[in-house]
Motif scaffolding. Sequence first.
Motif, PDB file in Angstrom:
ATOM      1  N   ASN A  37       0.914  -1.296   0.166  1.00  0.00           N
ATOM      2  CA  ASN A  37       0.030   0.116   0.082  1.00  0.00           C
ATOM      3  C   ASN A  37       0.889   1.314  -0.037  1.00  0.00           C
ATOM      4  N   ARG A  38       1.844   1.272   0.608  1.00  0.00           N
ATOM      5  CA  ARG A  38       2.804   2.379   0.636  1.00  0.00           C
ATOM      6  C   ARG A  38       3.611   2.794  -0.579  1.00  0.00           C
ATOM      7  N   VAL A  39       3.638   1.735  -1.211  1.00  0.00           N
ATOM      8  CA  VAL A  39       4.583   1.797  -2.583  1.00  0.00           C
ATOM      9  C   VAL A  39       3.532   1.931  -3.870  1.00  0.00           C
ATOM     10  N   LYS A  40       2.534   1.168  -3.760  1.00  0.00           N
ATOM     11  CA  LYS A  40       1.480   1.381  -5.016  1.00  0.00           C
ATOM     12  C   LYS A  40       0.255   2.140  -4.677  1.00  0.00           C
ATOM     13  N   HIS A  41      -0.076   2.348  -3.375  1.00  0.00           N
ATOM     14  CA  HIS A  41      -1.415   3.392  -3.343  1.00  0.00           C
ATOM     15  C   HIS A  41      -1.106   4.217  -1.966  1.00  0.00           C
ATOM     16  N   PRO A  42      -0.211   4.835  -2.235  1.00  0.00           N
ATOM     17  CA  PRO A  42       0.162   5.702  -0.801  1.00  0.00           C
ATOM     18  C   PRO A  42      -0.872   6.616  -0.124  1.00  0.00           C
ATOM     19  N   ARG A  43      -2.008   7.101  -1.038  1.00  0.00           N
ATOM     20  CA  ARG A  43      -2.908   8.081  -0.726  1.00  0.00           C
ATOM     21  C   ARG A  43      -4.317   7.384  -0.527  1.00  0.00           C
ATOM     22  N   VAL A  44      -4.543   6.313  -0.785  1.00  0.00           N
ATOM     23  CA  VAL A  44      -5.717   5.558  -0.590  1.00  0.00           C
ATOM     24  C   VAL A  44      -6.337   5.627   0.592  1.00  0.00           C
ATOM     25  N   THR A  45      -5.543   5.645   1.681  1.00  0.00           N
ATOM     26  CA  THR A  45      -6.320   5.341   3.151  1.00  0.00           C
ATOM     27  C   THR A  45      -6.687   6.735   3.458  1.00  0.00           C
ATOM     28  N   ASN A  47      -7.452   9.173   1.435  1.00  0.00           N
ATOM     29  CA  ASN A  47      -8.573   9.601   0.795  1.00  0.00           C
ATOM     30  C   ASN A  47      -9.686   9.122   1.132  1.00  0.00           C
ATOM     31  N   LEU A  48      -9.844   7.925   1.587  1.00  0.00           N
ATOM     32  CA  LEU A  48     -11.227   7.044   1.894  1.00  0.00           C
ATOM     33  C   LEU A  48     -11.466   7.718   3.168  1.00  0.00           C
ATOM     34  N   LEU A  49     -10.479   7.880   4.115  1.00  0.00           N
ATOM     35  CA  LEU A  49     -10.938   8.685   5.657  1.00  0.00           C
ATOM     36  C   LEU A  49     -11.561   9.819   5.452  1.00  0.00           C
ATOM     37  N   PHE A  50     -10.914  10.833   4.352  1.00  0.00           N
ATOM     38  CA  PHE A  50     -10.988  12.069   4.086  1.00  0.00           C
ATOM     39  C   PHE A  50     -12.805  11.958   3.673  1.00  0.00           C
ATOM     40  N   VAL A  75     -24.260   6.055   6.347  1.00  0.00           N
ATOM     41  CA  VAL A  75     -24.057   4.657   6.279  1.00  0.00           C
ATOM     42  C   VAL A  75     -22.632   4.863   4.988  1.00  0.00           C
ATOM     43  N   MET A  76     -22.685   5.542   4.030  1.00  0.00           N
ATOM     44  CA  MET A  76     -21.733   5.559   3.101  1.00  0.00           C
ATOM     45  C   MET A  76     -20.355   6.003   3.935  1.00  0.00           C
ATOM     46  N   GLY A  77     -20.516   7.003   4.619  1.00  0.00           N
ATOM     47  CA  GLY A  77     -19.335   7.618   5.396  1.00  0.00           C
ATOM     48  C   GLY A  77     -18.673   6.495   6.322  1.00  0.00           C
ATOM     49  N   ALA A  78     -19.400   5.830   7.107  1.00  0.00           N
ATOM     50  CA  ALA A  78     -19.203   4.970   8.120  1.00  0.00           C
ATOM     51  C   ALA A  78     -18.468   3.753   7.163  1.00  0.00           C
ATOM     52  N   LEU A  79     -18.876   3.319   5.980  1.00  0.00           N
ATOM     53  CA  LEU A  79     -18.363   2.231   5.385  1.00  0.00           C
ATOM     54  C   LEU A  79     -17.053   2.843   4.931  1.00  0.00           C
ATOM     55  N   LEU A  80     -16.724   3.915   4.396  1.00  0.00           N
ATOM     56  CA  LEU A  80     -15.680   4.369   3.909  1.00  0.00           C
ATOM     57  C   LEU A  80     -14.404   4.670   4.869  1.00  0.00           C
ATOM     58  N   VAL A  81     -14.864   4.912   6.390  1.00  0.00           N
ATOM     59  CA  VAL A  81     -14.079   5.240   7.257  1.00  0.00           C
ATOM     60  C   VAL A  81     -13.449   3.646   7.688  1.00  0.00           C
ATOM     61  N   ALA A  82     -14.503   2.831   7.624  1.00  0.00           N
ATOM     62  CA  ALA A  82     -14.252   1.493   8.064  1.00  0.00           C
ATOM     63  C   ALA A  82     -13.425   0.738   7.234  1.00  0.00           C
ATOM     64  N   MET A  83     -13.221   1.086   5.681  1.00  0.00           N
ATOM     65  CA  MET A  83     -12.449   0.687   4.883  1.00  0.00           C
ATOM     66  C   MET A  83     -11.220   1.169   5.046  1.00  0.00           C
ATOM     67  N   ALA A  84     -10.896   2.388   5.147  1.00  0.00           N
ATOM     68  CA  ALA A  84      -9.734   3.144   5.426  1.00  0.00           C
ATOM     69  C   ALA A  84      -9.091   2.510   6.839  1.00  0.00           C
ATOM     70  N   LEU A  85      -9.646   2.295   7.687  1.00  0.00           N
ATOM     71  CA  LEU A  85      -8.993   1.767   8.999  1.00  0.00           C
ATOM     72  C   LEU A  85      -8.799   0.194   8.938  1.00  0.00           C
TER      73      LEU A  85
END
Length: 212
Positions: A37-45, A47-50, A75-85
């Motif tokens: 994740n650090r190398v390939k997708h460094p900003r995904v977490t 972005n999802l959290l934000f 619902v969508m906000g909680a889902l995105l936060v959960a995915m980020a964490l």
Amino acid sequence: MMENRELESGLDRNKNKYIVNIVRDTAMMKTYVKFYNRVKHPRVTMNLLFAGVVLIALPIAADGIALPGVIISYVMGALLVAMALFRQNIAVYQMKADPKVKENEKLSYLFGNTKIRVENEGKIETMGGYQDVYRVWEDERTYFVGMNEDDLLILPKDAFEKGEAKAFRDYILERTGADFVWKPTGLVNICKNKWMQLQMKMASRREDEEKK
């Protein structure tokens, strides 16, 4: 994924310059996922959290949103936060569910004079020569060696059976001529690394301007 290449027997382990023993357990899988994740997708977490926080805060900040819209935002906000964490845990679960991945498998990486091998259950497989290594990453606790385009060797610094971990970087880079990337995980080191990269960019720009 490692392909079957060359199996050997009777190899003298003492002739290797470095030997690193690992166990492909949950902790090792998490190390792999975090590195990927650090190398390939460094900003995904982030972005999802934000995005999740914005959706959760939207009904509070904006008046007049209909009830269905409020429910969807929460619902969508909680889902995105959960995915980020928990996205790392999800990835580890998927790895464990893969029948090709053997959990708690014990491996020994053997770095000889000309070849890199892996020992598994008494069988030794040649992964390739040092010329097959294309990049080496390092953080505070681990070396990551990329070779053969698909193989990634995860080498914790506290897992070296033979050879000093602190000298391994110079050894592998001298043998391979591969690219080296310092990829820290600690906040202080990340800030220092970003500042150093910024200074290098600024220096490069000044040189380009002077040439013009």
